[in-house]
Scaffold this motif. Structure first.
Motif, short mmCIF file in Angstrom:
data_model
loop_
_atom_site.label_atom_id
_atom_site.label_comp_id
_atom_site.label_asym_id
_atom_site.label_seq_id
_atom_site.Cartn_x
_atom_site.Cartn_y
_atom_site.Cartn_z
N HIS A 260 0.86 -1.20 0.00
CA HIS A 260 0.00 0.00 0.00
C HIS A 260 0.89 1.24 0.00
CE1 HIS A 260 -3.48 -2.47 0.71
NE2 HIS A 260 -2.89 -3.05 1.74
N ALA A 261 1.02 1.84 -1.15
CA ALA A 261 1.88 3.04 -1.26
C ALA A 261 1.03 4.29 -1.14
CB ALA A 261 2.62 3.03 -2.59
N ILE A 262 1.62 5.30 -0.55
CA ILE A 262 0.88 6.56 -0.39
C ILE A 262 0.61 7.20 -1.76
CG2 ILE A 262 2.94 8.06 -0.07
CD1 ILE A 262 -0.29 8.26 2.02
N GLN A 263 1.52 6.97 -2.71
CA GLN A 263 1.32 7.57 -4.04
C GLN A 263 0.13 6.98 -4.77
OE1 GLN A 263 4.30 6.41 -2.93
NE2 GLN A 263 5.81 8.05 -3.08
N ASP A 264 -0.31 5.78 -4.34
CA ASP A 264 -1.48 5.15 -4.98
C ASP A 264 -2.76 5.95 -4.70
OD1 ASP A 264 0.33 3.14 -5.58
OD2 ASP A 264 -0.46 1.71 -4.12
N VAL A 265 -2.73 6.73 -3.62
CA VAL A 265 -3.95 7.48 -3.25
C VAL A 265 -3.78 8.99 -3.35
CG1 VAL A 265 -5.13 5.72 -1.89
CG2 VAL A 265 -3.34 7.06 -0.79
N TYR A 266 -2.68 9.45 -3.97
CA TYR A 266 -2.59 10.89 -4.27
C TYR A 266 -3.73 11.23 -5.23
CZ TYR A 266 2.28 11.47 -2.52
OH TYR A 266 3.42 11.55 -1.77
N PRO A 267 -4.33 12.40 -5.08
CA PRO A 267 -5.38 12.77 -6.04
C PRO A 267 -4.80 12.85 -7.46
CG PRO A 267 -4.77 14.64 -4.62
CD PRO A 267 -4.09 13.43 -4.06
N GLU A 268 -5.65 12.62 -8.42
CA GLU A 268 -5.19 12.50 -9.82
C GLU A 268 -4.37 13.69 -10.31
OE1 GLU A 268 -7.56 11.44 -13.16
OE2 GLU A 268 -8.27 9.60 -12.21
N ASP A 269 -4.79 14.89 -9.95
CA ASP A 269 -4.09 16.07 -10.49
C ASP A 269 -2.72 16.25 -9.82
OD1 ASP A 269 -5.44 16.65 -8.13
OD2 ASP A 269 -5.63 18.78 -8.59
N LEU A 270 -2.44 15.49 -8.77
CA LEU A 270 -1.12 15.55 -8.14
C LEU A 270 -0.36 14.24 -8.32
CD1 LEU A 270 -2.09 17.37 -4.80
CD2 LEU A 270 -1.33 18.38 -6.93
N ALA A 271 -0.70 13.49 -9.34
CA ALA A 271 -0.08 12.18 -9.54
C ALA A 271 0.72 12.13 -10.84
CB ALA A 271 -1.15 11.09 -9.53
N HIS A 272 1.31 13.28 -11.22
CA HIS A 272 2.06 13.35 -12.49
C HIS A 272 3.55 13.60 -12.28
CE1 HIS A 272 -1.50 13.31 -15.10
NE2 HIS A 272 -2.09 13.96 -14.11
N CYS A 273 4.01 13.48 -11.04
CA CYS A 273 5.44 13.74 -10.77
C CYS A 273 6.31 12.74 -11.53
CB CYS A 273 5.71 13.63 -9.27
SG CYS A 273 7.46 13.79 -8.85
N TYR A 274 7.38 13.25 -12.14
CA TYR A 274 8.30 12.36 -12.86
C TYR A 274 8.91 11.34 -11.91
CZ TYR A 274 11.90 10.85 -16.12
OH TYR A 274 12.68 10.10 -16.96
N GLY A 275 9.13 11.74 -10.67
CA GLY A 275 9.70 10.79 -9.71
C GLY A 275 8.68 9.78 -9.22
N CYS A 276 7.52 10.25 -8.75
CA CYS A 276 6.63 9.36 -8.00
C CYS A 276 5.17 9.39 -8.45
CB CYS A 276 6.71 9.66 -6.50
SG CYS A 276 6.08 11.29 -6.07
#
Lengths: 157, 157
Positions: B4-20
């Motif tokens: 269960h990664a925290i990045q799995d539940v970032y809101p969509e508009d904040l889920a475009h980071c090149y890193g994560c």
């Protein structure tokens, strides 16, 4: 915008860095040269290098400051030894001992970033590079790199 | 290796980071989760992420430590608020204020790297994440990230 970059004269086996290797076709191919007594690296991030839409992610700035730092140290020691990149003489190669970055402003996308560095000798084989990264004339990040002359153990690999 | 990664539940508009960002198909898609009271991120660098042949370039380690840091801060504050990534509740999002890295050993390629973090609250909206990156049970880099709750000005964009 850099005519004679130090990375242009790195020996072939040391020219594969994802950040600054001219032979790494997937990488950023950063090029660092003199502008007076300061060093400069220009780079326009790709669309995918996003943090959140509209802004550049921190890892790209870290890569830029890191490779700009080792390139600046190489330029500095090469000049101290009486050489300039356009001589075609093989320059000294550096590794990064440490990297510190303060992210001072969100970095806008679609701008060419400019890293500007000043080099300080802290030991005959160790240099501190103070860098500011500009986007559109504003400082977006400030970094300090400590770069050390590459140990022979690296080159042997 | 992170369920269960925290990045799995970032809101969509904040889920475009090149890193994560899980929605950035060109990026690293780092995933950060709890392992006991520490946070962990696993990543196997690609062949192109080279410094000199055989070793991983510093910018990749910087990206890993950076995104692992903001992810760890998010996990920590989310837990403090009574939530875990598997709840599906939107977690707080962070930006990096500063990043410090010591490169302690050359990082070998063809190894899965593991970043292990401990989070320290230094202000209700600011956290310090101490990270060690391991390759094959050896620490290759140590980092400190100061992460701040994302300002609303970012989200407005």
């Amino acid at each position: 915008m850099i005519k004679h970059a130090i990375q242009d004269v790195y020996p072939e086996d040391l020219a594969h860095c994802y950040g600054c290797g001219r032979l790494n076709e997937s990488g950023h191919q950063f090029r660092t040269g003199w502008e007076g007594n300061q060093t400069a690296t220009y780079y326009k991030p790709e669309a995918e290098h996003t943090a959140i839409p509209g802004f550049v992610y921190g890892g790209l700035l870290a890569s830029l400051i890191d490779c700009h730092g080792t390139g600046s140290a190489s330029l500095f020691l090469h000049r101290k030894n009486g050489h300039e990149p356009e001589d075609g003489v093989e320059p000294p190669r550096f590794v990064t001992a440490s990297l510190e970055i303060k992210f001072t402003k969100p970095t806008p996308q679609n701008e060419t970033l400019k890293a500007v560095g000043t080099v300080e000798e802290i030991h005959p084989k160790k240099f501190k590079i103070h860098t500011e990264v500009y986007a559109h004339d504003e400082v977006v990040a400030a970094g300090v790199v400590v770069a050390a002359v590459m140990p022979d153990t690296f080159k042997a690999k």
